[in-house]
Design a protein around this motif. Structure first.
Motif, mmCIF file in Angstrom:
data_model
loop_
_atom_site.group_PDB
_atom_site.id
_atom_site.type_symbol
_atom_site.label_atom_id
_atom_site.label_comp_id
_atom_site.label_asym_id
_atom_site.label_seq_id
_atom_site.Cartn_x
_atom_site.Cartn_y
_atom_site.Cartn_z
ATOM 1 N N LEU A 72 0.819 -1.219 0.000
ATOM 2 C CA LEU A 72 0.000 0.000 0.000
ATOM 3 C C LEU A 72 0.853 1.269 0.000
ATOM 4 C CD1 LEU A 72 -2.830 -1.045 2.482
ATOM 5 C CD2 LEU A 72 -3.052 -0.631 0.021
ATOM 6 N N THR A 73 1.986 1.236 0.665
ATOM 7 C CA THR A 73 2.861 2.408 0.736
ATOM 8 C C THR A 73 3.874 2.438 -0.401
ATOM 9 O OG1 THR A 73 4.355 1.250 2.231
ATOM 10 C CG2 THR A 73 2.632 2.632 3.238
ATOM 11 N N LYS A 74 3.765 1.489 -1.307
ATOM 12 C CA LYS A 74 4.588 1.381 -2.512
ATOM 13 C C LYS A 74 6.064 1.113 -2.242
ATOM 14 C CE LYS A 74 1.400 4.080 -5.253
ATOM 15 N NZ LYS A 74 1.219 5.222 -6.134
ATOM 16 N N VAL A 75 6.395 0.653 -1.031
ATOM 17 C CA VAL A 75 7.765 0.184 -0.790
ATOM 18 C C VAL A 75 8.013 -0.991 -1.734
ATOM 19 C CG1 VAL A 75 9.309 -0.942 0.867
ATOM 20 C CG2 VAL A 75 7.958 1.051 1.565
ATOM 21 N N VAL A 76 7.021 -1.918 -1.743
ATOM 22 C CA VAL A 76 7.050 -2.971 -2.762
ATOM 23 C C VAL A 76 6.546 -2.312 -4.032
ATOM 24 C CG1 VAL A 76 5.970 -5.118 -3.560
ATOM 25 C CG2 VAL A 76 6.767 -4.926 -1.200
ATOM 26 N N GLY A 77 7.376 -2.269 -5.001
ATOM 27 C CA GLY A 77 7.056 -1.604 -6.265
ATOM 28 C C GLY A 77 8.075 -0.529 -6.575
ATOM 29 N N GLU A 78 8.286 0.390 -5.650
ATOM 30 C CA GLU A 78 9.232 1.482 -5.873
ATOM 31 C C GLU A 78 10.646 1.154 -5.398
ATOM 32 O OE1 GLU A 78 6.027 5.161 -5.726
ATOM 33 O OE2 GLU A 78 7.539 5.059 -4.167
ATOM 34 N N VAL A 79 10.777 0.311 -4.384
ATOM 35 C CA VAL A 79 12.106 0.007 -3.828
ATOM 36 C C VAL A 79 12.486 -1.449 -4.068
ATOM 37 C CG1 VAL A 79 13.545 0.039 -1.756
ATOM 38 C CG2 VAL A 79 11.769 1.773 -2.049
ATOM 39 N N VAL A 80 11.581 -2.351 -3.768
ATOM 40 C CA VAL A 80 11.834 -3.790 -3.940
ATOM 41 C C VAL A 80 10.663 -4.426 -4.673
ATOM 42 C CG1 VAL A 80 13.275 -3.985 -1.865
ATOM 43 C CG2 VAL A 80 10.821 -4.383 -1.683
ATOM 44 N N ASP A 81 10.936 -5.585 -5.248
ATOM 45 C CA ASP A 81 9.868 -6.383 -5.841
ATOM 46 C C ASP A 81 9.198 -7.185 -4.730
ATOM 47 O OD1 ASP A 81 10.387 -5.545 -8.482
ATOM 48 O OD2 ASP A 81 12.025 -6.995 -8.647
ATOM 49 N N ALA A 82 8.040 -7.746 -5.027
ATOM 50 C CA ALA A 82 7.331 -8.568 -4.050
ATOM 51 C C ALA A 82 8.228 -9.727 -3.608
ATOM 52 C CB ALA A 82 6.031 -9.094 -4.645
ATOM 53 N N PHE A 83 8.175 -10.050 -2.339
ATOM 54 C CA PHE A 83 8.977 -11.129 -1.781
ATOM 55 C C PHE A 83 8.252 -11.699 -0.573
ATOM 56 C CE2 PHE A 83 9.987 -7.562 0.831
ATOM 57 C CZ PHE A 83 10.301 -8.071 2.079
ATOM 58 N N SER A 84 8.686 -12.871 -0.144
ATOM 59 C CA SER A 84 8.160 -13.490 1.074
ATOM 60 C C SER A 84 9.235 -13.393 2.147
ATOM 61 C CB SER A 84 7.812 -14.953 0.832
ATOM 62 O OG SER A 84 6.761 -15.056 -0.093
ATOM 63 N N PRO A 85 8.951 -12.708 3.250
ATOM 64 C CA PRO A 85 9.944 -12.607 4.320
ATOM 65 C C PRO A 85 10.312 -13.990 4.854
ATOM 66 C CG PRO A 85 8.076 -11.147 4.714
ATOM 67 C CD PRO A 85 7.714 -12.022 3.564
ATOM 68 N N THR A 86 11.606 -14.229 5.047
ATOM 69 C CA THR A 86 12.064 -15.516 5.574
ATOM 70 C C THR A 86 12.889 -15.361 6.841
ATOM 71 O OG1 THR A 86 14.007 -15.447 4.135
ATOM 72 C CG2 THR A 86 12.071 -16.625 3.298
ATOM 73 N N VAL A 87 13.197 -14.123 7.212
ATOM 74 C CA VAL A 87 13.983 -13.821 8.407
ATOM 75 C C VAL A 87 13.305 -12.663 9.114
ATOM 76 C CG1 VAL A 87 16.224 -12.958 9.219
ATOM 77 C CG2 VAL A 87 16.150 -14.597 7.351
ATOM 78 N N LYS A 88 13.368 -12.649 10.425
ATOM 79 C CA LYS A 88 12.829 -11.527 11.188
ATOM 80 C C LYS A 88 13.968 -10.563 11.498
ATOM 81 C CE LYS A 88 9.888 -10.568 15.223
ATOM 82 N NZ LYS A 88 10.209 -9.222 15.331
ATOM 83 N N MET A 89 13.704 -9.281 11.279
ATOM 84 C CA MET A 89 14.678 -8.236 11.563
ATOM 85 C C MET A 89 13.996 -7.214 12.459
ATOM 86 S SD MET A 89 16.433 -5.554 8.835
ATOM 87 C CE MET A 89 14.890 -5.210 7.999
ATOM 88 N N SER A 90 14.689 -6.802 13.516
ATOM 89 C CA SER A 90 14.157 -5.740 14.363
ATOM 90 C C SER A 90 15.090 -4.544 14.293
ATOM 91 C CB SER A 90 13.969 -6.211 15.804
ATOM 92 O OG SER A 90 15.200 -6.590 16.375
ATOM 93 N N VAL A 91 14.488 -3.353 14.231
ATOM 94 C CA VAL A 91 15.231 -2.099 14.155
ATOM 95 C C VAL A 91 14.748 -1.224 15.296
ATOM 96 C CG1 VAL A 91 15.783 -0.083 12.735
ATOM 97 C CG2 VAL A 91 15.361 -2.311 11.637
ATOM 98 N N THR A 92 15.690 -0.757 16.115
ATOM 99 C CA THR A 92 15.348 0.050 17.282
ATOM 100 C C THR A 92 16.276 1.252 17.369
ATOM 101 O OG1 THR A 92 14.751 -2.001 18.421
ATOM 102 C CG2 THR A 92 14.947 -0.022 19.784
ATOM 103 N N TYR A 93 15.709 2.415 17.620
ATOM 104 C CA TYR A 93 16.483 3.637 17.858
ATOM 105 C C TYR A 93 16.423 3.987 19.331
ATOM 106 C CZ TYR A 93 16.973 4.853 12.901
ATOM 107 O OH TYR A 93 17.314 4.871 11.567
ATOM 108 N N ASN A 94 17.509 4.475 19.866
ATOM 109 C CA ASN A 94 17.569 4.973 21.249
ATOM 110 C C ASN A 94 17.015 3.981 22.266
ATOM 111 O OD1 ASN A 94 18.595 7.434 20.249
ATOM 112 N ND2 ASN A 94 16.516 8.183 19.917
ATOM 113 N N CYS A 95 17.237 2.716 22.052
ATOM 114 C CA CYS A 95 16.838 1.632 22.968
ATOM 115 C C CYS A 95 15.339 1.392 23.082
ATOM 116 C CB CYS A 95 17.414 1.850 24.364
ATOM 117 S SG CYS A 95 19.213 1.872 24.380
ATOM 118 N N ASP A 96 14.495 2.348 22.670
ATOM 119 C CA ASP A 96 13.067 2.136 22.893
ATOM 120 C C ASP A 96 12.155 2.538 21.729
ATOM 121 O OD1 ASP A 96 13.413 4.881 23.124
ATOM 122 O OD2 ASP A 96 12.195 5.072 24.932
#
Length: 185
Positions: free
Chosen positions: A13-37
């Motif tokens: 919906l936000t066009k991340v898929v389409g404008e940045v990457v092609d459609a894919f199936s996530p196979t790994v979990k990634m967490s991103v955190t700023y300033n610990c919280d």
């Protein structure tokens, strides 16, 4: 027909898929955190002052003998209505061992904090599984006009294994100010 997760729907919906990457199936979990919280999740708004330092990016999955490449990019540079610098590369880290975090990888392009000038920008973290430990990744000649798809193809990275993004927009002096206007003068 398989149902997509709401996370995948948000990327579409936000066009991340389409404008940045092609459609894919996530196979790994990634967490991103700023300033610990300040946990990044798709569509969350974070103020530029909250994201001025490198985030903590952890990979949940893979094995220690599996290596990953992390890209952080802004597909809305310099502004969402005229993104003629699409994409702007904010960070590139390679050789991140599975089940660890980005600090264990090799920083190829140093972290550049988001400073959106106009409009709401998407800041996208894309994780690729490497086919092996590859110290031959060459940094792009410019942060502007970076292309995630082209970079992945040139470095034989395949499709992403995880993606998450946040939104940010330029802060104003009065934004979030709790005092009176008289205090500003």
């Amino acid at each position: 027909m398989a149902m997509r997760s709401s996370s995948s729907d948000t990327l579409i919906l936000t066009k991340v898929v389409g404008e940045v990457v092609d459609a894919f199936s996530p196979t790994v979990k990634m967490s991103v955190t700023y300033n610990c919280d300040k946990v990044v999740f798709n569509g969350r708004e974070l103020h530029p002052c909250m994201v001025s330092l490198n985030p903590f990016v952890q990979i949940h999955g893979g094995e220690m003998r599996t290596f990953f490449t992390l890209i952080m990019t802004d597909p809305d540079a310099p502004g969402p209505s005229d993104p003629h610098l699409r994409e702007h590369l904010h960070w590139l880290v390679t050789d991140i061992p599975g089940t660890t975090d980005a600090t264990f990888g090799r920083e190829v392009v140093s972290y550049e904090n988001p400073t959106p000038n106009i409009g709401i920008h998407r800041y996208v973290f894309i994780l690729f599984k490497q086919k092996g430990r590859d110290p031959c990744v060459t940094p792009p000649s410019s942060r502007d006009r970076f292309n995630t798809r082209r970079f992945a193809a040139e470095n034989d990275l395949g499709v992403p294994v995880a993606t998450v993004f946040f939104n940010a927009q330029r802060g104003t002096a009065a934004r979030g100010y709790r005092g009176s206007l008289a205090d500003l003068y």
